[in-house]
Design an enzyme around this catalytic site. Structure first.
Site, PDB file in Angstrom:
ATOM      1  N   ARG A   1      14.143   1.176  10.692  1.00 32.61           N
ATOM      2  CA  ARG A   1      13.176   0.081  10.630  1.00 32.61           C
ATOM      3  C   ARG A   1      12.072   0.365  11.640  1.00 32.61           C
ATOM      4  O   ARG A   1      12.341   0.955  12.691  1.00 32.61           O
ATOM      5  CB  ARG A   1      13.849  -1.255  10.940  1.00 32.61           C
ATOM      6  CG  ARG A   1      14.797  -1.687   9.834  1.00 32.61           C
ATOM      7  CD  ARG A   1      15.476  -3.010  10.104  1.00 32.61           C
ATOM      8  NE  ARG A   1      16.567  -3.206   9.161  1.00 32.61           N
ATOM      9  CZ  ARG A   1      16.473  -3.932   8.032  1.00 32.61           C
ATOM     10  NH1 ARG A   1      15.357  -4.569   7.745  1.00 32.61           N
ATOM     11  NH2 ARG A   1      17.501  -4.042   7.210  1.00 32.61           N
TER      12      ARG A   1
ATOM     13  N   LYS B   1       0.842  -1.207   0.000  1.00 31.81           N
ATOM     14  CA  LYS B   1       0.000   0.000   0.000  1.00 31.81           C
ATOM     15  C   LYS B   1       0.881   1.263   0.000  1.00 31.81           C
ATOM     16  O   LYS B   1       0.687   2.160  -0.809  1.00 31.81           O
ATOM     17  CB  LYS B   1      -0.924   0.024   1.234  1.00 31.81           C
ATOM     18  CG  LYS B   1      -1.837  -1.188   1.352  1.00 31.81           C
ATOM     19  CD  LYS B   1      -2.745  -1.096   2.570  1.00 31.81           C
ATOM     20  CE  LYS B   1      -2.036  -1.091   3.916  1.00 31.81           C
ATOM     21  NZ  LYS B   1      -1.327  -2.344   4.258  1.00 31.81           N
TER      22      LYS B   1
ATOM     23  N   ARG C   1     -10.233   0.898   8.006  1.00 34.46           N
ATOM     24  CA  ARG C   1      -9.832  -0.444   8.407  1.00 34.46           C
ATOM     25  C   ARG C   1     -10.939  -1.174   9.156  1.00 34.46           C
ATOM     26  O   ARG C   1     -10.766  -2.337   9.525  1.00 34.46           O
ATOM     27  CB  ARG C   1      -8.631  -0.330   9.343  1.00 34.46           C
ATOM     28  CG  ARG C   1      -7.328  -0.754   8.690  1.00 34.46           C
ATOM     29  CD  ARG C   1      -6.231  -0.296   9.597  1.00 34.46           C
ATOM     30  NE  ARG C   1      -5.060  -1.073   9.503  1.00 34.46           N
ATOM     31  CZ  ARG C   1      -3.912  -0.607   8.994  1.00 34.46           C
ATOM     32  NH1 ARG C   1      -3.837   0.584   8.468  1.00 34.46           N
ATOM     33  NH2 ARG C   1      -2.852  -1.360   9.025  1.00 34.46           N
TER      34      ARG C   1
ATOM     35  N   ARG D   1      -0.918  -8.377  13.190  1.00 35.57           N
ATOM     36  CA  ARG D   1      -1.480  -7.397  12.245  1.00 35.57           C
ATOM     37  C   ARG D   1      -2.253  -8.100  11.127  1.00 35.57           C
ATOM     38  O   ARG D   1      -3.295  -7.614  10.681  1.00 35.57           O
ATOM     39  CB  ARG D   1      -0.352  -6.518  11.678  1.00 35.57           C
ATOM     40  CG  ARG D   1       0.160  -5.510  12.706  1.00 35.57           C
ATOM     41  CD  ARG D   1       1.576  -5.026  12.450  1.00 35.57           C
ATOM     42  NE  ARG D   1       1.766  -4.408  11.163  1.00 35.57           N
ATOM     43  CZ  ARG D   1       2.970  -4.177  10.625  1.00 35.57           C
ATOM     44  NH1 ARG D   1       4.071  -4.520  11.280  1.00 35.57           N
ATOM     45  NH2 ARG D   1       3.067  -3.597   9.458  1.00 35.57           N
TER      46      ARG D   1
ATOM     47  N   ARG E   1      11.762  -4.908   5.571  1.00 39.97           N
ATOM     48  CA  ARG E   1      11.555  -3.525   5.122  1.00 39.97           C
ATOM     49  C   ARG E   1      12.423  -2.521   5.900  1.00 39.97           C
ATOM     50  O   ARG E   1      12.620  -2.639   7.093  1.00 39.97           O
ATOM     51  CB  ARG E   1      10.080  -3.168   5.333  1.00 39.97           C
ATOM     52  CG  ARG E   1       9.797  -1.694   5.212  1.00 39.97           C
ATOM     53  CD  ARG E   1       8.346  -1.392   5.235  1.00 39.97           C
ATOM     54  NE  ARG E   1       7.667  -1.901   6.392  1.00 39.97           N
ATOM     55  CZ  ARG E   1       6.350  -1.913   6.531  1.00 39.97           C
ATOM     56  NH1 ARG E   1       5.587  -1.491   5.555  1.00 39.97           N
ATOM     57  NH2 ARG E   1       5.790  -2.367   7.622  1.00 39.97           N
TER      58      ARG E   1
HETATM   59  P1  AP5 Z   1       4.853  -1.586   1.973  1.00 38.20           P
HETATM   60  O1  AP5 Z   1       4.507  -0.825   0.745  1.00 38.20           O
HETATM   61  O2  AP5 Z   1       5.574  -0.852   3.050  1.00 38.20           O
HETATM   62  O3  AP5 Z   1       3.559  -2.341   2.511  1.00 38.20           O
HETATM   63  P2  AP5 Z   1       2.255  -1.775   3.227  1.00 38.20           P
HETATM   64  O4  AP5 Z   1       1.088  -2.455   2.612  1.00 38.20           O
HETATM   65  O5  AP5 Z   1       2.264  -0.277   3.238  1.00 38.20           O
HETATM   66  O6  AP5 Z   1       2.505  -2.397   4.643  1.00 38.20           O
HETATM   67  P3  AP5 Z   1       2.426  -1.765   6.108  1.00 38.20           P
HETATM   68  O7  AP5 Z   1       3.157  -2.736   6.989  1.00 38.20           O
HETATM   69  O8  AP5 Z   1       2.902  -0.348   6.140  1.00 38.20           O
HETATM   70  O9  AP5 Z   1       0.918  -1.832   6.344  1.00 38.20           O
HETATM   71  P4  AP5 Z   1       0.205  -1.867   7.673  1.00 38.20           P
HETATM   72  O10 AP5 Z   1      -1.175  -1.747   7.192  1.00 38.20           O
HETATM   73  O11 AP5 Z   1       0.495  -3.003   8.579  1.00 38.20           O
HETATM   74  O12 AP5 Z   1       0.867  -0.619   8.450  1.00 38.20           O
HETATM   75  P5  AP5 Z   1       0.313   0.825   8.792  1.00 38.20           P
HETATM   76  O13 AP5 Z   1       1.464   1.727   8.860  1.00 38.20           O
HETATM   77  O14 AP5 Z   1      -0.829   1.185   7.926  1.00 38.20           O
HETATM   78  O15 AP5 Z   1       5.725  -2.863   1.530  1.00 38.20           O
HETATM   79  C1  AP5 Z   1       6.338  -3.698   2.501  1.00 38.20           C
HETATM   80  C2  AP5 Z   1       7.745  -4.104   2.026  1.00 38.20           C
HETATM   81  O16 AP5 Z   1       7.619  -4.937   0.879  1.00 38.20           O
HETATM   82  C3  AP5 Z   1       8.607  -2.924   1.590  1.00 38.20           C
HETATM   83  O17 AP5 Z   1       9.941  -3.178   1.990  1.00 38.20           O
HETATM   84  C4  AP5 Z   1       8.511  -2.891   0.071  1.00 38.20           C
HETATM   85  O18 AP5 Z   1       9.708  -2.396  -0.530  1.00 38.20           O
HETATM   86  C5  AP5 Z   1       8.279  -4.355  -0.249  1.00 38.20           C
HETATM   87  N1  AP5 Z   1       7.390  -4.541  -1.384  1.00 38.20           N
HETATM   88  C6  AP5 Z   1       6.257  -3.838  -1.675  1.00 38.20           C
HETATM   89  N2  AP5 Z   1       5.674  -4.333  -2.787  1.00 38.20           N
HETATM   90  C7  AP5 Z   1       6.439  -5.395  -3.176  1.00 38.20           C
HETATM   91  C8  AP5 Z   1       6.352  -6.326  -4.243  1.00 38.20           C
HETATM   92  N3  AP5 Z   1       5.351  -6.258  -5.154  1.00 38.20           N
HETATM   93  N4  AP5 Z   1       7.288  -7.288  -4.323  1.00 38.20           N
HETATM   94  C9  AP5 Z   1       8.303  -7.364  -3.425  1.00 38.20           C
HETATM   95  N5  AP5 Z   1       8.440  -6.485  -2.395  1.00 38.20           N
HETATM   96  C10 AP5 Z   1       7.520  -5.529  -2.270  1.00 38.20           C
HETATM   97  O19 AP5 Z   1      -0.298   0.592  10.257  1.00 38.20           O
HETATM   98  C11 AP5 Z   1       0.542   0.343  11.367  1.00 38.20           C
HETATM   99  C12 AP5 Z   1      -0.290   0.286  12.629  1.00 38.20           C
HETATM  100  O20 AP5 Z   1      -0.970   1.556  12.835  1.00 38.20           O
HETATM  101  C13 AP5 Z   1      -1.423  -0.750  12.611  1.00 38.20           C
HETATM  102  O21 AP5 Z   1      -0.963  -2.034  13.019  1.00 38.20           O
HETATM  103  C14 AP5 Z   1      -2.414  -0.124  13.627  1.00 38.20           C
HETATM  104  O22 AP5 Z   1      -1.993  -0.337  14.952  1.00 38.20           O
HETATM  105  C15 AP5 Z   1      -2.298   1.371  13.335  1.00 38.20           C
HETATM  106  N6  AP5 Z   1      -3.261   1.855  12.325  1.00 38.20           N
HETATM  107  C16 AP5 Z   1      -2.972   2.401  11.109  1.00 38.20           C
HETATM  108  N7  AP5 Z   1      -4.082   2.752  10.455  1.00 38.20           N
HETATM  109  C17 AP5 Z   1      -5.129   2.421  11.273  1.00 38.20           C
HETATM  110  C18 AP5 Z   1      -6.542   2.516  11.135  1.00 38.20           C
HETATM  111  N8  AP5 Z   1      -7.101   3.027  10.028  1.00 38.20           N
HETATM  112  N9  AP5 Z   1      -7.299   2.063  12.163  1.00 38.20           N
HETATM  113  C19 AP5 Z   1      -6.752   1.546  13.290  1.00 38.20           C
HETATM  114  N10 AP5 Z   1      -5.412   1.413  13.472  1.00 38.20           N
HETATM  115  C20 AP5 Z   1      -4.605   1.848  12.468  1.00 38.20           C
END
Ligand code: AP5
Length: 233
Positions: free
Chosen positions: A170, A23, A98, A182, A137
């Protein structure tokens, strides 16, 4: 054709997908190519934690455990961001909504601003591969560009491709145990939104196990179709 971001109908895209689905990676590319603003609730919450605001302090424990933060905190933080003028030309919501309550609140927020959802994009991936993606990552500490130990190293070792920064970081929640929590939260609370948006005819599913560039091309094609639909509407 690309979307005319000066159009009176600002674009609103949602990126749905489990941790590691790409994402953030894809949202940043869409932002650079199409002038849309990436709104990541994860980034906003991490900013609040770092600034030690009341919302950040209240959110930190759930984030460290890999659980969802309360709808109230997330909605407050998202609403503040959506009220900033740079979002007027179009946004990509990354990691929001979410829960069904967040999706319903988003409908109300957009309606009050005369906007609507153009597409909810579900990135389809295999859970097991996500543990490796997330654990490997790292990001540039200066500009936030994302990298991966195996899949996306900077072109020059130790130097960010975008800003030439040399410090990288990280995330504290990027360990295998927290990633599994997660993933469970995603399947229990967020995956049902796929049906929510499908029922409204707003869902697009994109296979996201391929290469980053391949997935970006599929998203560009979708933006193209949305642009054409706007012109013919
Ligand atoms: P990346 O693009 O970073 O993946 P992502 O989908 O953004 O993953 P996140 O871990 O950031 O998502 P998340 O939803 O758990 O975290 P968030 O910050 O939203 O890609 C990952 C890695 O893979 C990278 O190294 C990239 O280079 C690589 N990659 C990407 N595409 C690839 C491909 N096609 N092939 C190979 N490699 C690839 O949330 C964190 C925390 O915040 C949550 O756990 C929760 O506690 C809280 N939170 C956030 N939003 C909410 C909400 N709306 N409601 C409640 N709690 C929330």
């Amino acid at each position: 054709m690309s979307l005319d971001t000066a159009d009176p109908h600002p674009v609103t895209l949602i990126l749905l997908g489990p941790p590691g689905a790409g994402k953030g990676t894809q949202a940043r590319m869409l932002e650079q190519k199409h002038g849309l603003v990436q709104l990541s609730t994860g980034d906003l919450l991490r900013g609040a934690v770092a600034a030690r605001t009341a919302a950040g302090l209240a959110a930190q424990e759930a984030m460290d455990r890999g659980e969802l933060v309360s709808d109230r905190i997330v909605l407050d933080i998202l609403t503040d961001r959506l009220n900033q003028p740079d979002t007027r030309h179009g946004v990509i919501l990354d990691g929001f909504p979410r829960t069904e309550a967040q999706a319903e609140a988003l409908d109300r927020l957009l309606e009050a601003r005369g906007r609507r959802i153009d597409a909810a994009i579900s990135l389809k991936v295999d859970d097991e591969a996500m543990v490796e993606r997330v654990s490997g990552r790292f990001t540039c500490a200066s500009c936030g560009e994302g990298y991966h130990d195996s899949f996306k190293q900077p072109a020059r070792f130790g130097i960010c491709d975008v800003c030439e920064g040399t410090a990288f970081k990280r995330r504290a929640d990027d360990n295998a145990e927290t990633v599994r929590t997660r993933l469970s939260a995603y399947h229990a609370e967020t995956a049902p939104l796929i049906d929510y948006y499908a029922a409204r005819g707003a869902l697009t599913e994109i296979p996201a196990m391929g290469e980053i560039g391949e997935i970006a091309a599929a998203l560009d094609a979708l933006i193209e179709r949305l642009g054409e639909a706007q012109v013919s509407a």
